[in-house]
Motif scaffolding. Structure first.
Motif, PDB file in Angstrom:
ATOM      1  N   ALA A   1       0.661  -1.110  -0.110  1.00  0.00           N
ATOM      2  CA  ALA A   1       0.058  -0.021   0.067  1.00  0.00           C
ATOM      3  C   ALA A   1       0.804   1.242   0.068  1.00  0.00           C
ATOM      4  O   ALA A   1       0.455   2.380  -0.433  1.00  0.00           O
ATOM      5  N   CYS A   2       2.082   1.197   0.561  1.00  0.00           N
ATOM      6  CA  CYS A   2       2.800   2.465   0.669  1.00  0.00           C
ATOM      7  C   CYS A   2       3.318   3.218  -0.665  1.00  0.00           C
ATOM      8  O   CYS A   2       3.903   2.274  -1.541  1.00  0.00           O
ATOM      9  N   PRO A   3       2.772   4.244  -1.016  1.00  0.00           N
ATOM     10  CA  PRO A   3       3.409   4.784  -2.243  1.00  0.00           C
ATOM     11  C   PRO A   3       4.662   5.296  -2.434  1.00  0.00           C
ATOM     12  O   PRO A   3       5.213   5.538  -3.554  1.00  0.00           O
ATOM     13  N   VAL A   4       5.383   5.287  -1.195  1.00  0.00           N
ATOM     14  CA  VAL A   4       6.405   5.878  -1.491  1.00  0.00           C
ATOM     15  C   VAL A   4       7.605   4.765  -1.146  1.00  0.00           C
ATOM     16  O   VAL A   4       9.066   5.217  -0.667  1.00  0.00           O
ATOM     17  N   ILE A  11       8.013   1.534   3.687  1.00  0.00           N
ATOM     18  CA  ILE A  11       8.001   0.279   4.831  1.00  0.00           C
ATOM     19  C   ILE A  11       9.021  -0.853   4.296  1.00  0.00           C
ATOM     20  O   ILE A  11       9.158  -1.204   3.089  1.00  0.00           O
ATOM     21  N   CYS A  52       0.584   9.405   4.882  1.00  0.00           N
ATOM     22  CA  CYS A  52      -0.558   9.325   3.838  1.00  0.00           C
ATOM     23  C   CYS A  52      -1.617   8.362   4.494  1.00  0.00           C
ATOM     24  O   CYS A  52      -2.835   8.614   3.753  1.00  0.00           O
ATOM     25  N   GLU A  53      -1.336   7.772   5.295  1.00  0.00           N
ATOM     26  CA  GLU A  53      -2.390   6.722   5.871  1.00  0.00           C
ATOM     27  C   GLU A  53      -2.730   5.445   5.211  1.00  0.00           C
ATOM     28  O   GLU A  53      -3.715   4.883   5.544  1.00  0.00           O
ATOM     29  N   CYS A  75      -1.581   2.912   4.467  1.00  0.00           N
ATOM     30  CA  CYS A  75      -1.168   1.413   5.131  1.00  0.00           C
ATOM     31  C   CYS A  75      -1.969   1.230   6.204  1.00  0.00           C
ATOM     32  O   CYS A  75      -1.948  -0.081   6.658  1.00  0.00           O
TER      33      CYS A  75
HETATM   34  S1  SF4 Z   1       1.278   6.434   5.899  1.00  0.00           S
HETATM   35 FE1  SF4 Z   1       1.971   4.296   5.685  1.00  0.00          FE
HETATM   36  S2  SF4 Z   1       1.387   4.126   3.380  1.00  0.00           S
HETATM   37 FE2  SF4 Z   1       1.748   6.199   3.936  1.00  0.00          FE
HETATM   38  S3  SF4 Z   1       3.996   6.868   3.374  1.00  0.00           S
HETATM   39 FE3  SF4 Z   1       3.842   6.403   5.707  1.00  0.00          FE
HETATM   40  S4  SF4 Z   1       4.091   4.280   5.665  1.00  0.00           S
HETATM   41 FE4  SF4 Z   1       3.714   4.755   3.525  1.00  0.00          FE
END
Ligand code: SF4
Ligand code: SF4
Ligand code: SF4
Lengths: 181, 508
Positions: free
Chosen positions: A122-125, A128, A146-147, A149
């Protein structure tokens, strides 16, 4: 008279050809307005604007397919910057997209994490780190908050935390400081 | 840098020059200069902040309950060339806890709380006996391990400065003894009382950066300092060391201003003195260097001026790092009945402290207690009338009125383009402003906001790069998958057409 018509006509043709050539071969590769809009977006990549990320949203704004008030992480300041750039009136943030919040980072409770890798996807960048059945962790410096995850986690072990260090270093605005002392 | 500029820098101090602006101020130093520096008794608790300069906090090396000797490291910084935080006296660690630390934002930070045992026993010290013949790199390492930082107020790690200086190649070391801000007299007292140590420190620093000459710059009104240092220099028998008196015009002790006075060179924005072959160090830093190298003692104490109309007996005190400021005030006879405000630093560059429980830090050169009388002259702020007085006195050649307007309107990038970064926060503009606008305060605020903005931007650039890289990777994966699928389909089709063909032909 005919000489005048001829010479002006010639001048026009030469200039036209020149411009035509320039328009073709000196064209900038990307649309600079998209880049400029993208630079004003917070790059949280959260998708709250209903686009897949900041860049697609920037493209949509440039194409006139989206309003400038759809990015909650950018907040009022971001909308003002966009309005300035595009010469439009600032709008209030569209509540349908979400509310402005202080920046936060995701933290995985490493004791509870079952190592399902769903958050990694899910993490766009790519912030993780982890592997199947191994404990996962968030690289705090690269998390944009960004939430995205949070929902995929089957054991709800990810929480958003506001890093204290940033705001603590801030000096107060002088007017407030004078009032306080 | 052009050679001609370096050549002029080499002749530093032979002729004196002026810088733009500045103020002639009452120096108010007499009050605290009357008596010799006194040591403050060890307080019942010391609070040693783990954040001592810009950058992250140090990591504790000891746990609660541990016994430490004076000068033992209690925490280390994770960055190389910064070194350690040391125990200022012997005792047990009572706690490692968040406490209010001495910082303009009134911030809390992690502190090592030390309960002194009263014996003040040093750990085993390792003086460098033969520093004259030692490798300069060893000297630099020693400065790093001893936690030596610039004691003029900027607390920049000295070993880093030395390292940078060596990379550029330094010809002149300037010791800055031009303590220009009113009320502050800790450097003056140090030079009067321990001139030999200052000169020794200068020689060590000179060795560490391989400089050809040393200039010690003091103010022209420091007569006693002049004779004391003169004697120390001739004792030490160094021919390449000169003592220069500069005109007392605030802020001639600012690094760039002092260099301009000594060389006539204006250091361009974004350029630093080592590029001209110059290295500036404060005199108190030099004394700390001497102690670290010849006695092996880390930096655990400093001289602090406690002065102002709000204390009974203004004094210069030798205090351990971490001593609560209230202890220092008590050592000066306590507050007068009309004491009203506590300021760390001088009246122009200092900042107000919320409480006198804050500890002494390495940057604490002065504790100024203002009385009601001093504060009454604080007047209400009025709008800028564009008189231009601020620009007339600004030693950094800025337009404070413009900067003020830009920062108030959140135009931080514009402010930065107008030279906000070059502001030395001297407060001259503040001082002359007829509308009583706290200009320097706005500039400090603007600088910190701009720094945060820059940080946010670099973070968002990083996020953009990572996002685009991920998109590209996903796209690549998708294409690969499609290609493989396509190949498989093709293979399947080929096979069916081949087998179909044979079957068709078989019976024929
Ligand atoms: S909130 Fe979660 S999905 Fe968003 S950047 Fe951070 S780790 Fe990645
Ligand atoms: S809402 Fe999220 S994805 Fe959309 S522009 Fe703002 S930060 Fe980027
Ligand atoms: S505080 Fe900054 S702007 Fe004001 S006079 Fe000093 S250097 Fe100039």
């Amino acid at each position: 008279m005919s000489l005048a018509i001829f010479s002006i006509g010639l001048l026009g043709t030469v200039c036209g050809l020149g411009l035509g050539w320039a328009a073709k071969s000196l064209r900038a590769e990307t649309d600079p307005i998209v880049d400029r809009i993208d630079r004003l977006l917070p790059q949280t990549q959260c998708g709250k604007c209903n686009f897949k990320g900041c860049r697609p949203y920037a493209e949509a704004i440039a194409a006139g397919q989206a309003e400038i008030n759809q990015c909650p992480p950018g907040g009022e300041a971001g909308i003002r910057a966009l309005a300035d750039l595009l010469g439009r009136e600032p709008l209030p943030l569209n509540p349908a997209n979400g509310l402005e919040k202080p920046a936060a980072v995701a933290v995985i409770d490493e004791l509870v994490c079952i190592g399902c890798t769903l958050c990694i996807e899910a993490c766009p960048v790519d912030a993780i780190l982890g592997a199947t059945k191994q404990m996962h962790t968030v690289i705090a410096a690269e998390c944009t908050g960004c939430e995205l995850c949070l929902p995929p986690c089957p054991v709800d072990c990810i929480v958003m935390e506001i890093p204290e260090a940033i705001d603590r270093r801030r000096r107060p605005r002088p007017a407030l400081a004078a009032g306080a002392s | 840098m052009q050679d001609s500029a370096v050549e002029r820098a080499r002749n530093a101090g032979k002729r004196l020059f002026h810088f733009h602006g500045g103020l002639r101020l009452h120096h108010h130093k007499q009050a605290s200069c009357q008596v010799a520096v006194q040591s403050v008794a060890i307080p019942p608790r010391l609070y040693i902040p783990l954040m001592q300069h810009a950058g992250p906090e140090a990591t504790p090396l000891v746990g609660t309950g541990a016994h430490v000797l004076k000068g033992e490291p209690v925490a280390r910084f994770n960055e190389p060339s910064i070194g350690y935080v040391h125990a200022p006296t012997s005792g047990t660690i009572a706690a490692i806890a968040r406490q209010a630390i001495t910082h303009p934002s009134g911030l809390e930070g992690l502190c090592v709380v030390l309960k002194p045992d009263g014996l003040d026993r040093w750990t085993r010290l390792q003086p460098m006996e033969h520093w004259q013949s030692a490798d300069p790199e060893l000297i630099r390492q020693r400065l790093c391990e001893s936690g030596i930082v610039g004691l003029g107020g900027a607390v920049f790690p000295t070993s880093r400065k030395v390292e940078e200086a060596r990379n550029f190649g330094i010809h002149t070391l300037i010791l800055n003894g031009a303590e220009c801000e009113p009320y502050i007299s800790c450097d003056e007292m140090l030079m009067r009382e321990q001139p030999d140590k200052v000169v020794l420190g200068a020689l060590i620093l000179q060795k560490a950066v391989a400089a050809e000459q040393v200039i010690i710059a003091i103010e022209d009104q420091m007569e006693e300092v002049f004779s004391a240092l003169q004697a120390a220099i001739s004792n030490a028998d160094c021919t390449h060391m000169r003592l220069v008196k500069v005109r007392t015009i605030y802020p001639e002790g600012g690094e760039k201003q002092l260099i301009q006075v000594l060389t006539g060179l204006e250091i361009p924005a974004g350029c630093r003195p080592p590029e001209l072959g110059l290295l500036c160090q404060n005199v108190a830093t030099a004394a700390a260097v001497a102690e670290a190298v010849t006695e092996g003692k880390p930096l655990v104490q400093r001289i602090v001026t406690v002065t102002g109309n709000g204390v009974k007996r203004p004094h210069n005190l030798l205090a351990l790092i971490g001593t609560p400021i209230s202890t220092l005030v008590d050592a000066c006879g306590g507050y007068t009945h009309d004491a009203a405000r506590l300021v760390l630093g001088g009246p122009l560059m200092g900042y107000a402290l919320a409480s006198d429980q804050n500890p002494v830090i390495k940057a604490a050169n002065c504790i100024l207690v203002l009385s009601n009388r001093d504060i009454q002259s604080d007047q209400a702020e009025m709008p800028c009338i564009r008189c231009g007085e601020c620009a007339r006195v600004c030693p950094a050649l800025l337009l404070p009125q413009t900067l003020n307007w830009q920062i108030r309107n959140d135009l931080l990038d514009d402010a930065s383009d107008s030279g906000l970064g070059e502001c030395i926060e001297c407060g001259c503009c503040d001082y002359v402003c007829p509308s009583h606008i706290p200009l320097a305060e706005w500039f400090r605020f603007g600088k910190s906001e701009h720094q945060l903005l820059a940080m946010e931007r670099s973070q968002s650039n990083l996020a953009r790069d990572r996002y685009l890289a991920r998109e590209a990777r996903l796209e690549q994966l998708k294409q690969d998958r499609e290609r493989r699928l396509g190949e498989k389909k093709q293979a399947l089709r080929d096979r069916t057409s081949v087998t179909g063909g044979t079957m068709g032909q078989g019976p024929a």
